[in-house]
Design an enzyme around this catalytic site. Sequence first.
Site, PDB file in Angstrom:
ATOM      1  CE1 TYR A  34      -2.701   0.447  -3.464  1.00 54.53           C
ATOM      2  CE2 TYR A  34      -0.573   1.091  -2.546  1.00 54.53           C
ATOM      3  CZ  TYR A  34      -1.332   0.276  -3.370  1.00 54.53           C
ATOM      4  OH  TYR A  34      -0.713  -0.707  -4.108  1.00 54.53           O
ATOM      5  CG  HIS A  39      -8.447  -2.516   0.796  1.00 54.51           C
ATOM      6  ND1 HIS A  39      -9.469  -3.171   1.451  1.00 54.51           N
ATOM      7  CD2 HIS A  39      -7.503  -3.473   0.526  1.00 54.51           C
ATOM      8  CE1 HIS A  39      -9.157  -4.454   1.580  1.00 54.51           C
ATOM      9  NE2 HIS A  39      -7.976  -4.665   1.042  1.00 54.51           N
TER      10      HIS A  39
END
Length: 207
Positions: A34, A39
Site C-alpha cells: 500500500y 489512500h
Amino acid sequence: MGIMDVFAQLEKSSPAGGKPEWLIAGLGNPGMQYENTRHNAGFMALDKTAAEEHVQVTKYKFKGNVGEAAIAGKRCLLLKPQTFMNKSGEAIVAAMQFYKLDIAHVIVMYDDISLAPGKLRIRRKGSAGGHNGIKSIIELTGSEDFARIKLGVGAKPNKNMDLADWVLSKFRPEELKEMEISTANAYECLKLMVNDKTDEAMNQYNA
C-alpha cells in the site's frame, strides 16, 4: 547552571517528559503493497512530519505505530493506525482514552479525492464525507468535532472506475512530487493548529 537545572531544562525540551497535549493521526493501510497509494496520503503526511521533527514512528501501541514530537512547542503523539483504514477509529480511541485527550485536541490527516495532488483543505470538524476511516473515528468517538487536514489525491479518471481501485492505486511520479509539497505544507499547518491558529492555517493553505 547546576546539574538539577540542566535536568529540568532537558525534561522541559523533551517530548517524552509528560503527557501529550495533542494526538496527530495520519490514516492509511499498513503493508508494503500500500506504500505510495492514494489512500495512504495520511501516512505520507505523518511520515513527513516525523522526518521534520527527527523522530521515529515505529513503536507499536494503541493498535498503531506511534512516536512523540514537540511540534512548535507542543507535546504531540504521532499515530499511524495499523488496523486498516476502515477501523482507524479503534487506534484513535485507544490513544485518546489512555492519555485522557479531548476530541478537540485530535488532528487527523487523510486523503481527499475532490482535491488535486498537492492541494490541502483544513477543516475544524465535519461529517465523514464518504471516507471510511473518518466514518470509523466518528462512530467510535461519537463526535465529528475533530480537526482535519485533507490531502488531495485526485479524482477518478472516469466515473465508471471503482472508487476502491482508484484510492488503492499508486501515485504517478509527477504526482508524488506534488505530494511532497502538500505533505510539507501539512507539517506547516500542524505547527499553527497545535497553537490554536487553525484560522491562519486555513487562510494560508486551504485550496
